[in-house]
Design a protein around this motif. Structure first.
Motif, PDB file in Angstrom:
ATOM      1  N   ARG A 242       2.180  12.690  -9.451  1.00  0.00           N
ATOM      2  CA  ARG A 242       1.291  13.846  -8.675  1.00  0.00           C
ATOM      3  C   ARG A 242       2.560  15.467  -8.970  1.00  0.00           C
ATOM      4  NH1 ARG A 242      -2.213  15.086  -3.664  1.00  0.00           N
ATOM      5  NH2 ARG A 242      -3.250  17.330  -4.448  1.00  0.00           N
TER       6      ARG A 242
ATOM      7  N   GLU B  23       2.793   1.799  -3.342  1.00  0.00           N
ATOM      8  CA  GLU B  23       1.093   2.355  -4.349  1.00  0.00           C
ATOM      9  C   GLU B  23       1.331   3.960  -4.144  1.00  0.00           C
ATOM     10  OE1 GLU B  23      -0.228   1.247  -7.212  1.00  0.00           O
ATOM     11  OE2 GLU B  23       1.037  -0.263  -6.750  1.00  0.00           O
ATOM     12  N   GLU B  24       1.033   4.319  -2.408  1.00  0.00           N
ATOM     13  CA  GLU B  24       0.907   5.905  -2.655  1.00  0.00           C
ATOM     14  C   GLU B  24       2.149   7.030  -3.243  1.00  0.00           C
ATOM     15  OE1 GLU B  24       0.185   8.619   1.559  1.00  0.00           O
ATOM     16  OE2 GLU B  24       0.070   6.143   1.716  1.00  0.00           O
ATOM     17  N   LYS B  25       3.618   5.825  -2.674  1.00  0.00           N
ATOM     18  CA  LYS B  25       4.833   6.354  -3.099  1.00  0.00           C
ATOM     19  C   LYS B  25       4.416   6.541  -4.483  1.00  0.00           C
ATOM     20  CE  LYS B  25       9.743   5.992  -3.440  1.00  0.00           C
ATOM     21  NZ  LYS B  25      10.455   4.696  -2.995  1.00  0.00           N
ATOM     22  N   LYS B  26       3.866   5.715  -5.629  1.00  0.00           N
ATOM     23  CA  LYS B  26       3.779   6.144  -7.276  1.00  0.00           C
ATOM     24  C   LYS B  26       3.110   6.905  -7.554  1.00  0.00           C
ATOM     25  CE  LYS B  26       5.215   1.382  -7.981  1.00  0.00           C
ATOM     26  NZ  LYS B  26       4.565   0.009  -8.480  1.00  0.00           N
ATOM     27  N   MET B  27       2.067   7.074  -6.733  1.00  0.00           N
ATOM     28  CA  MET B  27       0.799   8.195  -6.703  1.00  0.00           C
ATOM     29  C   MET B  27       1.821   9.326  -6.501  1.00  0.00           C
ATOM     30  SD  MET B  27      -2.798   8.372  -5.098  1.00  0.00           S
ATOM     31  CE  MET B  27      -2.140   9.042  -3.650  1.00  0.00           C
ATOM     32  N   LEU B  28       1.802   9.511  -5.283  1.00  0.00           N
ATOM     33  CA  LEU B  28       2.648  11.027  -5.111  1.00  0.00           C
ATOM     34  C   LEU B  28       4.143  11.333  -6.058  1.00  0.00           C
ATOM     35  CD1 LEU B  28       2.617  10.533  -1.422  1.00  0.00           C
ATOM     36  CD2 LEU B  28       1.103  12.216  -2.847  1.00  0.00           C
TER      37      LEU B  28
ATOM     38  N   VAL C 124       0.664  -1.143  -0.073  1.00  0.00           N
ATOM     39  CA  VAL C 124       0.168   0.164  -0.021  1.00  0.00           C
ATOM     40  C   VAL C 124       0.889   1.169   0.179  1.00  0.00           C
ATOM     41  CG1 VAL C 124      -1.879   1.808   0.866  1.00  0.00           C
ATOM     42  CG2 VAL C 124      -2.050  -1.394   1.240  1.00  0.00           C
ATOM     43  N   LEU C 125       1.735   1.040   0.978  1.00  0.00           N
ATOM     44  CA  LEU C 125       3.119   2.902   0.512  1.00  0.00           C
ATOM     45  C   LEU C 125       3.488   2.472  -0.250  1.00  0.00           C
ATOM     46  CD1 LEU C 125       4.228   2.145   4.349  1.00  0.00           C
ATOM     47  CD2 LEU C 125       2.776   3.988   3.594  1.00  0.00           C
TER      48      LEU C 125
END
Length: 88
Positions: free
Chosen positions: A78, A70-75, A67-68
């Motif tokens: 962005r 994926e969040e890192k990729k998304m950030l 999950v972390l």
């Protein structure tokens, strides 16, 4: 009675007594091995449950790491999109 017959009976008596003694030794020390076997089974059950608990915790931590990531990729996407925007 003949001496040969007396020898045969003596050997049979000695064999019988040795068999009784050996049987008693197996019976006597066999109980201790039953207790050791029960102790070993208890210890094996403890380690199996501990292993299952560790596997469960590892799976939860791997999910959290995924999950972390994926969040890192998304950030990062962005941030890249914000950097690519023309400045006004």
């Amino acid at each position: 009675m003949s001496p040969l017959l007396l020898q045969i009976f003596a050997f049979m008596l000695v064999t019988f007594l040795l068999g009784i003694g050996l049987g008693w030794l197996v019976w006597r020390f066999g109980r201790a091995s039953d207790q050791a076997l029960d102790t070993m089974k208890t210890e094996i059950d403890f380690w199996r449950s501990s292993l299952e608990q560790c596997r469960h915790e590892r799976d939860n931590e791997q999910k959290a790491v995924a999950v972390l990531h994926e969040e890192k990729k998304m950030l990062k996407r962005r941030i890249a999109s914000l950097e690519a925007r023309p400045k006004t």
